[in-house]
Design an enzyme around this catalytic site. Structure first.
Site, PDB file in Angstrom:
ATOM      1  N   ASP A   1       0.855  -1.178   0.000  1.00 41.02           N
ATOM      2  CA  ASP A   1       0.000   0.000   0.000  1.00 41.02           C
ATOM      3  C   ASP A   1       0.898   1.238   0.000  1.00 41.02           C
ATOM      4  OD1 ASP A   1      -2.373   1.611   0.431  1.00 41.02           O
ATOM      5  OD2 ASP A   1      -1.761   1.759   2.534  1.00 41.02           O
TER       6      ASP A   1
ATOM      7  N   ASP B   1      -0.362   5.203   0.921  1.00 39.05           N
ATOM      8  CA  ASP B   1      -0.677   6.173   1.973  1.00 39.05           C
ATOM      9  C   ASP B   1      -0.728   5.512   3.347  1.00 39.05           C
ATOM     10  OD1 ASP B   1      -0.852   7.943  -0.072  1.00 39.05           O
ATOM     11  OD2 ASP B   1      -3.024   8.205   0.015  1.00 39.05           O
TER      12      ASP B   1
ATOM     13  N   ASP C   1      -1.833  -0.867   6.102  1.00 39.29           N
ATOM     14  CA  ASP C   1      -2.152  -0.301   7.414  1.00 39.29           C
ATOM     15  C   ASP C   1      -3.644  -0.172   7.679  1.00 39.29           C
ATOM     16  OD1 ASP C   1      -2.433   1.915   5.513  1.00 39.29           O
ATOM     17  OD2 ASP C   1      -2.580   3.194   7.287  1.00 39.29           O
TER      18      ASP C   1
END
Length: 265
Positions: A7, A9, A212
């Site tokens: 990922d 961001d 996250d």
């Protein structure tokens, strides 16, 4: 071969500054060991291309929460069952067209009377202010193809809006800042497809996933070594599966986890 699916961001990129400087040591190791780095994000193709240029990587990538897989032409020798070709890529489309998602937003607003604000309702300046982006980056963020980020200002409306999305046979997930409306796709489906191509090309492949947020969980479930980095408040997303917890927030945790993993191979 180890293939890294990541990922952006809040993971490889800092949640607030969008910098990957803290991950520089691990990125250098990945380059030295020739491990493919596959970006798998809610960002658009246009946004990802900018990040790939800064990172100096030329591997395939997955845009808009698994909406499409972009494979540079000639990257694999094995056949790629692509949907179309565009900009030097073989594109495997998994998501619903953006126009269908925008129509659903309008229908849901009308039916529920709830305020639902998507990127398609916002100007470049509004996206820049809301997401903490500069104007050029915000323009790229609005170039949607398969995923609509949106907010529901009234918490009392969340259940009704999400229920209407499901009633239309569409999906919703949550990233670091926004809800996301998608078709019948997620990061996990796209990762599984791309991992199969790597294995067909190279044989034994170990896949590593780093994320996250909630929208990363399907990706982590589809990888051999799933890793969660800490959120800005120090917490971890509730995974509901066995995962490695990286020691650190965003790119700092990403760096530590990747270096530790690479030292073992």
């Amino acid at each position: 071969m180890h293939v890294i699916f990541t990922d952006l961001d809040g993971t490889l990129l800092d949640h607030d500054t969008y910098s990957f400087a803290a991950a520089a040591p691990a990125l250098r190791l990945l380059s030295l060991k020739r491990c493919p780095l596959v970006i798998c994000t809610s960002k658009t193709r246009a946004e990802i291309e900018v990040v790939r240029d800064k990172l100096g990587v030329s591997d395939p990538f997955i845009s808009e929460n698994g909406g499409a897989v972009f494979i540079p032409r000639g990257y694999f020798t094995v056949p790629v069952g692509h949907t179309r070709e565009a900009g030097g890529y073989l594109v495997i489309e998994l998501g619903a067209p953006y126009g269908r998602l925008r129509a659903a937003i309008r229908e849901i607003r009308s039916k529920t009377g709830c305020k639902v604000i998507g990127f398609g309702d916002m100007t470049v300046e509004e996206v820049a202010h809301d997401a903490g982006l500069d104007r050029a980056s915000a323009r790229l963020a609005r170039m949607r193809e398969y995923d609509e980020p949106f907010v529901i200002p009234d918490p009392a409306c969340v259940e009704a809006v999400l229920g209407e999305i499901e009633a239309r046979g569409l999906r919703h997930t949550r990233g670091g800042r926004y809800f996301h409306l998608t078709g019948d796709n997620d990061k996990g489906r796209a990762v599984s497809l791309l991992a199969a191509l790597f294995r067909e090309e190279y044989g034994t492949v170990t896949t590593v996933g780093l994320g996250d947020s909630r929208n990363d969980l399907p990706m982590l479930a589809a990888t051999d070594i799933p890793i969660l980095v800490q959120k800005p408040d120090g917490s971890y997303e509730k995974a509901g599966q066995e995962v490695v917890h990286a020691d650190g927030v965003g790119p700092e945790g990403w760096n530590r986890a990747v270096v530790k993993m690479l030292e073992k191979i």
